[in-house]
Design a protein around this motif. Structure first.
Motif, PDB file in Angstrom:
ATOM      1  N   ALA A 184      25.133  44.001 -13.159  1.00 13.00           N
ATOM      2  CA  ALA A 184      26.339  45.700 -12.787  1.00 13.00           C
ATOM      3  C   ALA A 184      25.755  45.516 -11.880  1.00 13.00           C
ATOM      4  O   ALA A 184      24.567  45.617 -11.225  1.00 13.00           O
ATOM      5  CB  ALA A 184      25.761  45.831 -13.936  1.00 13.00           C
ATOM      6  N   TYR A 185      27.434  46.170 -10.610  1.00 15.79           N
ATOM      7  CA  TYR A 185      27.036  46.762  -9.647  1.00 15.79           C
ATOM      8  C   TYR A 185      27.830  47.239  -9.682  1.00 15.79           C
ATOM      9  O   TYR A 185      29.028  46.888  -9.456  1.00 15.79           O
ATOM     10  CB  TYR A 185      26.976  45.087  -8.193  1.00 15.79           C
ATOM     11  CG  TYR A 185      26.968  45.871  -7.666  1.00 15.79           C
ATOM     12  CD1 TYR A 185      25.841  46.438  -6.935  1.00 15.79           C
ATOM     13  CD2 TYR A 185      28.078  45.952  -6.203  1.00 15.79           C
ATOM     14  CE1 TYR A 185      26.064  47.216  -5.126  1.00 15.79           C
ATOM     15  CE2 TYR A 185      27.879  46.814  -4.490  1.00 15.79           C
ATOM     16  CZ  TYR A 185      27.526  47.103  -4.815  1.00 15.79           C
ATOM     17  OH  TYR A 185      27.493  47.679  -2.844  1.00 15.79           O
ATOM     18  N   ASN A 186      27.409  49.234  -9.200  1.00 14.05           N
ATOM     19  CA  ASN A 186      28.279  50.119  -9.283  1.00 14.05           C
ATOM     20  C   ASN A 186      29.319  50.112 -10.496  1.00 14.05           C
ATOM     21  O   ASN A 186      30.002  50.327  -9.721  1.00 14.05           O
ATOM     22  CB  ASN A 186      29.315  50.113  -7.892  1.00 14.05           C
ATOM     23  CG  ASN A 186      28.288  50.399  -7.539  1.00 14.05           C
ATOM     24  OD1 ASN A 186      27.237  51.000  -6.641  1.00 14.05           O
ATOM     25  ND2 ASN A 186      28.708  50.369  -5.840  1.00 14.05           N
ATOM     26  N   GLU A 187      28.913  50.120 -12.060  1.00 15.72           N
ATOM     27  CA  GLU A 187      29.288  49.910 -13.028  1.00 15.72           C
ATOM     28  C   GLU A 187      29.793  51.220 -13.809  1.00 15.72           C
ATOM     29  O   GLU A 187      29.539  51.390 -15.003  1.00 15.72           O
ATOM     30  CB  GLU A 187      28.769  48.828 -13.579  1.00 15.72           C
ATOM     31  CG  GLU A 187      29.190  47.284 -13.101  1.00 15.72           C
ATOM     32  CD  GLU A 187      31.360  47.032 -13.120  1.00 15.72           C
ATOM     33  OE1 GLU A 187      32.022  47.997 -13.068  1.00 15.72           O
ATOM     34  OE2 GLU A 187      31.247  46.199 -12.517  1.00 15.72           O
ATOM     35  N   ALA A 188      29.083  52.118 -13.255  1.00 17.01           N
ATOM     36  CA  ALA A 188      28.775  53.749 -13.634  1.00 17.01           C
ATOM     37  C   ALA A 188      30.165  54.547 -14.770  1.00 17.01           C
ATOM     38  O   ALA A 188      29.958  54.590 -15.568  1.00 17.01           O
ATOM     39  CB  ALA A 188      28.695  54.726 -12.700  1.00 17.01           C
ATOM     40  N   GLN A 189      31.532  53.663 -14.087  1.00 17.24           N
ATOM     41  CA  GLN A 189      32.410  54.001 -14.697  1.00 17.24           C
ATOM     42  C   GLN A 189      32.417  53.647 -16.353  1.00 17.24           C
ATOM     43  O   GLN A 189      33.865  54.073 -17.268  1.00 17.24           O
ATOM     44  CB  GLN A 189      33.529  54.148 -14.099  1.00 17.24           C
ATOM     45  CG  GLN A 189      33.951  54.951 -12.708  1.00 17.24           C
ATOM     46  CD  GLN A 189      35.153  54.845 -12.021  1.00 17.24           C
ATOM     47  OE1 GLN A 189      36.054  55.374 -12.057  1.00 17.24           O
ATOM     48  NE2 GLN A 189      34.548  53.959 -11.025  1.00 17.24           N
ATOM     49  N   VAL A 190      32.237  52.266 -16.050  1.00 18.63           N
ATOM     50  CA  VAL A 190      32.090  51.184 -18.145  1.00 18.63           C
ATOM     51  C   VAL A 190      30.797  51.202 -18.109  1.00 18.63           C
ATOM     52  O   VAL A 190      31.943  50.627 -19.149  1.00 18.63           O
ATOM     53  CB  VAL A 190      33.124  50.423 -17.208  1.00 18.63           C
ATOM     54  CG1 VAL A 190      32.358  49.247 -16.327  1.00 18.63           C
ATOM     55  CG2 VAL A 190      33.521  49.649 -18.048  1.00 18.63           C
ATOM     56  N   ILE A 191      29.351  51.119 -17.824  1.00 16.27           N
ATOM     57  CA  ILE A 191      28.266  50.850 -18.205  1.00 16.27           C
ATOM     58  C   ILE A 191      28.953  51.217 -19.953  1.00 16.27           C
ATOM     59  O   ILE A 191      28.086  50.821 -20.856  1.00 16.27           O
ATOM     60  CB  ILE A 191      27.397  51.303 -17.918  1.00 16.27           C
ATOM     61  CG1 ILE A 191      26.356  50.034 -17.981  1.00 16.27           C
ATOM     62  CG2 ILE A 191      26.837  52.302 -17.559  1.00 16.27           C
ATOM     63  CD1 ILE A 191      26.544  48.597 -17.278  1.00 16.27           C
ATOM     64  N   GLY A 192      28.324  52.621 -20.164  1.00 11.79           N
ATOM     65  CA  GLY A 192      28.901  53.173 -21.301  1.00 11.79           C
ATOM     66  C   GLY A 192      29.321  52.607 -22.658  1.00 11.79           C
ATOM     67  O   GLY A 192      28.809  52.581 -23.854  1.00 11.79           O
ATOM     68  N   THR A 193      30.818  51.961 -21.899  1.00 17.06           N
ATOM     69  CA  THR A 193      31.863  51.866 -23.251  1.00 17.06           C
ATOM     70  C   THR A 193      31.090  50.292 -23.524  1.00 17.06           C
ATOM     71  O   THR A 193      31.435  50.014 -24.266  1.00 17.06           O
ATOM     72  CB  THR A 193      33.450  51.750 -22.430  1.00 17.06           C
ATOM     73  OG1 THR A 193      33.284  53.334 -22.309  1.00 17.06           O
ATOM     74  CG2 THR A 193      34.501  51.468 -23.478  1.00 17.06           C
ATOM     75  N   PHE A 194      31.116  49.918 -22.331  1.00 16.98           N
ATOM     76  CA  PHE A 194      31.168  48.175 -22.710  1.00 16.98           C
ATOM     77  C   PHE A 194      29.682  47.919 -23.491  1.00 16.98           C
ATOM     78  O   PHE A 194      29.793  47.692 -24.825  1.00 16.98           O
ATOM     79  CB  PHE A 194      29.908  47.671 -21.352  1.00 16.98           C
ATOM     80  CG  PHE A 194      29.463  46.194 -21.323  1.00 16.98           C
ATOM     81  CD1 PHE A 194      30.638  44.967 -21.774  1.00 16.98           C
ATOM     82  CD2 PHE A 194      28.601  46.369 -21.490  1.00 16.98           C
ATOM     83  CE1 PHE A 194      29.418  44.398 -21.924  1.00 16.98           C
ATOM     84  CE2 PHE A 194      27.598  45.034 -21.260  1.00 16.98           C
ATOM     85  CZ  PHE A 194      28.587  43.763 -21.731  1.00 16.98           C
ATOM     86  N   HIS A 195      28.975  49.236 -23.418  1.00 15.99           N
ATOM     87  CA  HIS A 195      27.601  49.002 -24.300  1.00 15.99           C
ATOM     88  C   HIS A 195      27.788  49.440 -25.286  1.00 15.99           C
ATOM     89  O   HIS A 195      27.081  48.623 -26.435  1.00 15.99           O
ATOM     90  CB  HIS A 195      26.275  49.904 -23.742  1.00 15.99           C
ATOM     91  CG  HIS A 195      25.294  49.684 -24.457  1.00 15.99           C
ATOM     92  ND1 HIS A 195      23.430  48.365 -23.969  1.00 15.99           N
ATOM     93  CD2 HIS A 195      24.562  50.294 -25.262  1.00 15.99           C
ATOM     94  CE1 HIS A 195      23.267  48.651 -25.246  1.00 15.99           C
ATOM     95  NE2 HIS A 195      23.718  50.086 -25.660  1.00 15.99           N
TER      96      HIS A 195
END
Length: 322
Positions: free
Chosen positions: A11-22
């Motif tokens: 992950a690199y600068n994925e703050a906008q999507v990391i929660g939904t992904f997990h």
């Protein structure tokens, strides 16, 4: 059959999507009868990716996290994850949700059938321009022609690897890393699963055309000497053309004489030969530069911080392992 599964997520600068992904990934893992581990590798992000991954590690005991000391690139981040993962099967997947976590059970089913590498091949591709689709397809087909190692068409890094495939990958410590080629190079039984690739869920892609072009050059020069061969044949062709043209000039002077003329022709010949030489030198320089980088033998990455329970196979968890 009881087995262990590790999911490596660079992950690199994925703050906008990391929660939904997990959330989606956790739902998939809940339905798998296996001991599961998720390893997030933060590749030196400058946004809130690392604090969010740390929070996930605190909330979910299956989550472990590594933070690299700087942005080493996706290839190094994947390598760090594979070095750390200790499981019977390891899945590599991006966090942008273009690759659906829901496909993981299908990858596992193929692995249980005896395949060591199960790669996900893109069928339909949403959210990409025609130019991007064309250049991507062209790259894989060019690589197919140039490389001695068969490279699956339209296939990214989303795949499952068996334990012995991961061990084989750990043995490949070259600095100029083209992971798609390395995955194919190790051999072992491999198969594909075709899927529909979604558009990016949020945020912006980190792969602009400049970075993609550099990756393509990396792949071609890492797995093929065809450019050197082409430079050789270009040099031979230029020398042959110059020789034939020299014969023509000599016979023309002997038969009809030749007053002071031919400046445009002379410039064309000089520019052609000069351009051919510079092209050949450029190709050779690419390979020399890669040889220079390999000779320095710098570590592939350094780990700044770790969070969550990490189970490492052998010495593979060392930072920047040789």
């Amino acid at each position: 059959m009881s087995f262990s599964l590790a999911v490596v997520v660079p992950a690199y600068n994925e703050a906008q999507v990391i929660g939904t992904f997990h959330a989606r990934l956790a739902g998939v893992l809940d339905g798998i009868d296996a001991a599961c581990r998720v390893i997030y590798v933060d590749d030196g992000s400058s946004d809130e990716t690392w604090p969010m991954v740390v929070a996930l590690a605190e909330e979910d005991p299956r989550v472990a996290a590594l933070r690299l000391s700087r942005n080493f690139g996706k290839e190094a981040a994947m390598t760090a994850g594979l070095d750390t993962a200790d499981a019977d099967a390891v899945v590599v997947i991006d966090a942008d949700l273009q690759d659906p976590p829901e496909l993981i059970p299908e990858l596992i089913a193929q692995w249980l059938d005896g395949y060591d590498v199960v790669y996900a091949t893109r069928g339909e591709r949403d959210g990409e321009t025609r130019t991007k689709k064309f250049t991507s397809a062209a790259f894989y087909r060019v690589m197919e022609k140039l490389s001695d190692t068969p490279l699956p068409r339209d296939t990214g890094d989303f795949r499952l690897l068996s334990r012995r495939a991961v061990e084989a990958m750990r043995g490949l410590r070259e600095r100029q890393r083209f992971m798609k080629g390395l995955f194919a190079w190790i051999g072992y039984p491999q198969t594909s699963v075709t899927y529909h690739r979604d558009a990016r869920h949020a945020g912006n892609t980190k792969w602009n055309y400049w970075r993609l072009t550099n990756l393509a050059i990396e792949g071609i020069t890492s797995f093929s000497t065809a450019p050197l061969r082409m430079a050789t044949w270009l040099g031979v062709s230029a020398a042959g053309f110059a020789f034939l043209y020299g014969l023509w000039v000599m016979f023309k002077v002997l038969l009809w004489g030749d007053p002071v003329r031919g400046y445009p022709t002379l410039m064309v010949v000089i520019l052609f030969l000069g351009g051919a030489q510079l092209l050949a030198l450029g190709v050779i320089g690419e390979y020399i530069g890669r040889t220079y980088a390999e000779a320095k033998r710098r570590p592939l990455y350094y780990i700044e911080s770790r969070r969550g329970g990490l189970s490492c196979g052998g010495d593979s968890g060392k930072a920047g392992r040789e």
